[in-house]
Scaffold this active site. Structure first.
Site, short mmCIF file in Angstrom:
data_model
loop_
_atom_site.label_atom_id
_atom_site.label_comp_id
_atom_site.label_asym_id
_atom_site.label_seq_id
_atom_site.Cartn_x
_atom_site.Cartn_y
_atom_site.Cartn_z
CE LYS B 170 136.25 40.72 44.03
NZ LYS B 170 137.25 39.66 44.13
CD GLU B 215 145.41 38.57 47.34
OE1 GLU B 215 144.68 38.27 48.29
OE2 GLU B 215 144.99 38.81 46.22
CD GLU B 259 134.63 37.60 46.65
OE1 GLU B 259 133.70 36.98 47.18
OE2 GLU B 259 135.52 38.18 47.30
CD GLU B 394 134.25 37.75 53.84
OE1 GLU B 394 133.20 37.38 53.28
OE2 GLU B 394 135.33 37.87 53.23
#
Lengths: 219, 409
Positions: B170, B215, B259, B394
């Protein structure tokens, strides 16, 4: 969301599907042939990329998004594209070169596709009801009906294209005139008292210097 | 340098962002709690490299050692404190831990004020008495990107090819948009709108970097640590049924679950050896924000050996939520493919105290403001099953959301 990047084209196009269909009578078969005959399709996707100077990545993205429709899919399952498709891609690349971001162009293309899709079905229905049906009801023979239908189609398609393109142009220009006439609605005082680098922000170009070490830069 | 530090209760229940007498404070606020500070008692600039976190941490501890501190409130964040943000890339300068002259904090209904005065320093403005006024505003106007998005699309495709070839599992690729305005962008004004729109996110202001991040990289209060990992994103719909379907689709999406698992694993691998117990959600939950829905996993644990918040941050950054897996290969691909300098975007932002407490988020959904210019950022996690055009869309939606917050109309 995920899709298969290597998914092959789905069968063939709607137009070529009816060509040679034995269930059609002669006039409709002639009309179907005329509808399918939209010029030659010399390019596969790689060839189209070379022809227009675009990358496969870009064309793959357009194709997956349903914004690049093949002219037809050949007997080997390969999607084929015409010179008109190449012109359309070049037109899109002109917009990118002028500074329109790809993401915004794709969004406009998706909206256009949805709007045009809404119009296409009733437009074809109108042709079938108000042109084909009367021809079929009044022609003296199948040959006459076929000739009249193909002639009508060949006159109407470019006329429709001209009409739609002209209307879009008028709409765009009227909207642009109206928006420009509204003006920015603000003075330039704040911009003038800020750093001179702000002037770079008014350039429509895509490339900017974001060096964080440069005085006044936002990085 | 010797500082005189005094923390006392403050009878003031106004929103923290209304209390700053200056337009460029530091702030860290969530659900009305947190802190705001202004003036600069000391600016700790630890420079680049991997040790920038621990150097800043040590400098704050050294400062405390030499200071006269009286704390009548004794809650996390009272007494001497540093509010800072760090660069994403270890090789890039620009990290700073700021010790303000005045801090107003609030926690569990208790409001306090800390004054931090270097010997012989001039007094600074106190808490703002007048109600806030709206600054002149103009909409953000597009100015371009470090890398045109048509080229960024190619970078995503190249990353997918390299992931397919086994170079990484990733990689997170980001892009920026620069905007300008006829009026100066106001940091507090933007923060106020972010707290209104994203009340449950951590709204931050540090050196012109203003954002609201969902986050939580690391919270350390005493022995208790906490972290919330987000990775895997889908949009929202005004239609309730469609919105729920989008969320269900995200929870079931193999690509997004993969992911997310990589991001969660990168946090688990760091925290598990340091904690005597580390618990986390057995499977990701759906976190619905105003404009997007994320997959979220929350970790909480108890440290088995002493470690400060910034030492833990140093071990965690960059998690796979902003870098990739494996970390080294992903960072190399970012440097090669991204075509922009991240600066302090996608990097730790938060506060810390000399005893090692602190709360640090990752600077996402943010803008770097500079006068009448701003730079906005958005990133995506690229895995083998990603599609370049979907990743581009996105980032477009994320950037639009930030531009909408900047837009007063």
């Amino acid at each position: 969301m995920t899709r298969d990047r290597d998914e092959p084209p789905e069968a063939t196009t709607a137009t070529s599907a009816v060509v040679g269909d034995p269930s059609l009578d002669a006039p409709d078969a002639a009309l179907a042939a005329a509808v399918a005959d939209d010029g030659s399709a010399p390019f596969d996707l790689d060839g189209l990329a070379v022809e227009v100077g675009a990358t496969r990545t870009l064309l793959d993205a357009l194709e997956r998004a349903g914004l690049l429709l093949p002219h037809h899919v050949d007997a080997d399952g390969v999607a084929r594209y015409s010179s008109a498709d190449a012109r359309a891609i070049r037109a899109g690349m002109t917009l990118l070169d002028a500074g329109l971001p790809l993401g915004e162009l794709l969004e406009l293309a998706r909206r256009t596709d949805a709007a045009v899709g809404d119009i296409a079905t009733p437009a074809v229905d109108a042709f079938l009801r108000f042109v084909r049906d009367p021809v079929r009801g009044t022609a003296g023979s199948d040959d006459e009906a076929a000739e009249r239908l193909v002639t009508a189609y060949q006159r109407m398609l470019p006329a429709t294209e001209t009409l739609v393109a002209h209307h879009l142009r008028r709409r765009l220009l009227a909207t642009a005139a109206s928006r420009v006439a509204e003006g920015p609605g603000h003075t330039d005082d704040a911009a003038n008292r800020n750093d001179a680098d702000l002037d770079r922000g008014r350039d429509p170009g895509n490339d900017i210097d974001t060096d964080p070490g440069r005085p006044g830069a936002p990085g | 340098m010797k500082l005189t530090v005094r923390t006392e209760p403050l009878e003031d229940d106004r929103p923290l962002l209304d209390l700053s007498p200056v337009s460029d404070p530091v702030a860290w606020i969530r659900d009305g709690q947190g802190l705001i500070g202004w003036g600069t008692a000391l600016r700790i600039e630890p420079g680049p490299d991997e040790r920038r976190f621990v150097r800043a941490d040590q400098a704050l501890r050294d400062l405390a050692h030499d200071s006269d501190i009286e704390d009548a409130v004794d809650l996390p964040g009272t007494g001497l404190i540093g509010v800072g943000s760090f660069t994403f890339d270890a090789d890039v300068a620009g990290s700073a831990l700021i010790v303000p002259r005045v801090v107003v904090g609030r926690r569990d209904g208790v409001t306090w004020r800390t004054t931090i005065d270097p010997d012989g320093a001039e007094p600074v403005a106190g808490v703002r008495a007048a109600p806030p006024t709206d600054p002149p505003r103009d909409r953000p106007r597009y100015a371009g990107s470090s890398k045109p998005d048509v080229h960024w699309l190619e970078a995503v495709a190249a990353a997918i090819d390299r992931i397919d070839a086994g170079e990484a599992e990733k990689v997170v690729l980001a892009r920026d948009v620069a905007v300008w305005s006829h009026e100066l962008f106001d940091q507090v004004d933007l923060a106020r709108r972010l707290t209104a729109r994203f009340p449950h996110c951590h709204t931050f202001i540090v050196d012109g970097l203003v954002g609201a991040t969902p986050e939580l990289l690391l919270s350390r209060l005493g022995e208790v640590v906490e972290s919330r990992v987000l990775a895997g994103t889908v949009g929202r719909s005004e239609d309730e049924v469609e919105d729920a379907a989008l969320g269900d689709g995200l929870l079931r999406s193999e690509k997004d679950r993969w992911e997310h698992e990589l991001a969660a694993a990168s946090v688990r691998e760091v925290l598990a050896p340091l904690c005597e117990e580390l618990t986390h959600d057995p499977s990701p939950r759906l976190l619905r924000l105003d404009n997007v829905q994320h997959l979220a996993t929350t970790f909480s644990g108890r440290l088995s050996a002493p470690a400060t918040a910034l030492e833990l941050v140093a071990a965690l950054h960059p998690t796979a939520a902003v870098g990739g897996t494996p970390r080294g290969a992903a960072l190399a691909m970012i440097r090669e493919l991204e075509g922009m300098e991240r600066g302090r975007y996608a990097a730790p932002v938060g506060w810390t105290t000399p005893d090692g407490d602190g709360r640090w988020g990752i600077a996402l959904r943010c803008a770097q403001l500079a006068g009448a210019r701003a730079r906005l950022f958005a990133g995506v996690g690229v895995v083998a099953a990603s599609l370049p055009e979907d990743e581009l869309e996105e980032t477009r939606l994320k950037l639009l959301a930030m531009q909408a917050v900047l837009d007063p109309s």
